[in-house]
Design a protein around this motif. Sequence first.
Motif, PDB file in Angstrom:
ATOM      1  N   PRO A 165       1.015  -1.264   0.104  1.00  0.00           N
ATOM      2  CA  PRO A 165       0.092   0.113  -0.178  1.00  0.00           C
ATOM      3  C   PRO A 165       0.749   1.249  -0.039  1.00  0.00           C
ATOM      4  N   ALA A 166       0.325   2.364  -0.708  1.00  0.00           N
ATOM      5  CA  ALA A 166       1.100   3.420  -0.791  1.00  0.00           C
ATOM      6  C   ALA A 166       1.069   4.180   0.665  1.00  0.00           C
ATOM      7  N   ALA A 167       2.344   4.585   1.000  1.00  0.00           N
ATOM      8  CA  ALA A 167       2.407   5.344   2.169  1.00  0.00           C
ATOM      9  C   ALA A 167       1.487   6.867   2.036  1.00  0.00           C
ATOM     10  N   PRO A 168       0.791   7.230   2.877  1.00  0.00           N
ATOM     11  CA  PRO A 168       0.015   8.287   2.853  1.00  0.00           C
ATOM     12  C   PRO A 168       1.088   9.525   2.865  1.00  0.00           C
ATOM     13  N   ALA A 334      -6.362  15.860  11.760  1.00  0.00           N
ATOM     14  CA  ALA A 334      -5.934  15.893  10.436  1.00  0.00           C
ATOM     15  C   ALA A 334      -6.028  14.466   9.554  1.00  0.00           C
ATOM     16  N   TRP A 335      -5.543  13.636  10.404  1.00  0.00           N
ATOM     17  CA  TRP A 335      -5.748  12.233   9.679  1.00  0.00           C
ATOM     18  C   TRP A 335      -7.113  11.482   9.612  1.00  0.00           C
ATOM     19  N   ILE A 336      -7.915  11.874  10.537  1.00  0.00           N
ATOM     20  CA  ILE A 336      -9.591  11.515  10.499  1.00  0.00           C
ATOM     21  C   ILE A 336     -10.125  12.447   9.224  1.00  0.00           C
ATOM     22  N   LEU A 372      -4.909   5.212   5.296  1.00  0.00           N
ATOM     23  CA  LEU A 372      -5.150   6.434   6.102  1.00  0.00           C
ATOM     24  C   LEU A 372      -5.729   5.781   7.355  1.00  0.00           C
ATOM     25  N   LEU A 373      -6.638   4.862   7.164  1.00  0.00           N
ATOM     26  CA  LEU A 373      -7.197   4.201   8.679  1.00  0.00           C
ATOM     27  C   LEU A 373      -5.682   3.710   9.657  1.00  0.00           C
ATOM     28  N   GLY A 374      -4.861   3.019   8.749  1.00  0.00           N
ATOM     29  CA  GLY A 374      -3.699   2.674   9.555  1.00  0.00           C
ATOM     30  C   GLY A 374      -2.953   3.933  10.236  1.00  0.00           C
ATOM     31  N   ARG A 375      -2.826   4.922   9.699  1.00  0.00           N
ATOM     32  CA  ARG A 375      -2.508   6.193  10.372  1.00  0.00           C
ATOM     33  C   ARG A 375      -3.316   6.748  11.338  1.00  0.00           C
TER      34      ARG A 375
END
Length: 502
Positions: A165-168, A334-336, A372-375
Amino acid sequence: MFVAPDPGRVRLRVSSRAVLGIALAVAAAELCGLSLTASITGGLAALLALFTVGDPTVRRQAVTTALLPAVGFPVLALATALHGAPLLRDASWLLVVFAGVYARRWGPRGHALGIFAFMMFFVTQFLHALPAQLPELYAAVGLALAASGTVRFVAWCIERRVPPPAAPAPLPGRGLDRPTTRQAFQATAACAVALAAGQFISHERWYWAVGTAWWIFVNTASRGETLVRGFRRVVGTVTGIAAGFLIAIPLAGAPAPTAALVAVCVFGIFYTAALSYSWMMFFVTVMAGLLYGLLGVLHPGLLVLRFEETAVGALGAAVGVALLPVTTHAATNAWIERAVTCVHACTTAAARRLAGDPAADPAPHAAELEVLLGRVRLSLAPLVHPLSPLRARKARARRVLALLDDCAREIRGLAAVAADPDASHDARLAAAAWRVEAAVHALVPPAHPARRVAVEAPAAPAVDRHPGAEAALGHLHGLERALVELAAPLRTAPSAPLVPAA
């Protein structure tokens, strides 16, 4: 750790490949008659190449791997040349720390190159390498990268069939408002404190404190994440030291069993890295004890010193995060926001695909949402940690994670339905997509309302009852419910944010 899902056995295969690649690298160094110091350096280089290079495509991974010597060789030369000049050595290492963290702004490649540069400096301290050993260190690193690259890109290229998966993209900002820039100053300050305190404890093994402070800042973006990672590192180190007393000391550097256990540790590092930082550090600590046994310097006092240096490094990290802090609250919000915006993008693409637009594809957005959910989970880790005393905020954070997981599940189903070529248009899809869009905008107001992308309802009132459309409607209704419910924990008690502005 052992029952966590492993779709396609990707972690199992990557871990097995790492053992094979590192074993081949060490064997190549031994067959070429290089010293034990060079062989260990080569093994570490192979481990880093396989562990840290995480570009989104195989081609980019190969390029990054080929670039590792460009940063590693100058750092090796600098570290060995300054071995007898402590003040210059310390100042140079802190410059490497700053540059290595600052390079993360350029994504996965900068991240990997920064780690490799730091660890090449670290390994010279670990092995007490001297300038006369530089040629064979270069040879060992070159052989290791060639061997590990052959295994990764030729013999067993797992990423060709299962792309990572591409890193955000890092959180935006300019100057000191950019999180990576702030973290560069934080990590440098933390390593400076760890370096000074570590040398006060031991003039020979002080570098463990610096290594601890450095790795605590890897893959973190806020003060809370950094502190939780420091706690987990100490836990993993303590348990690893206990295992070292039971395993490494009795072996006393016996080559065959030590090599076998090092292979087990390498597998454990790769297999547990994505699941538990504490378990990963357990295997790293055991492996370090085994390597000290090979070098003939292992004794119980050394393991105790390892713990003391780790504690000092964690303390240095705690001091570092106080400098130009990125608050947990700001990072989490920010991530949410990015995750919810991604939900909207995927919904829009899926509705258009079902409406007959072949160019619309929700699959990339669904993959991005998982990352993104991982972050988000990483950012909320300080609040949902078992030792967190903030019960109300812990409950709200868990509710947010549960609802975002519901969104991800519905998005996966929606993307699967949209990929069905037989799924046809249903007039109700546009209305459902509009409701999802309204729910998203209730959480994240659009920056440019006049420019927002709308899913237009069809002119014809006819309804096609294709099963694919019915499934899509079910997923859209599930998304709408999850997003509406998500507003409660995010908006409750505005004066008491979801996470404390630590």
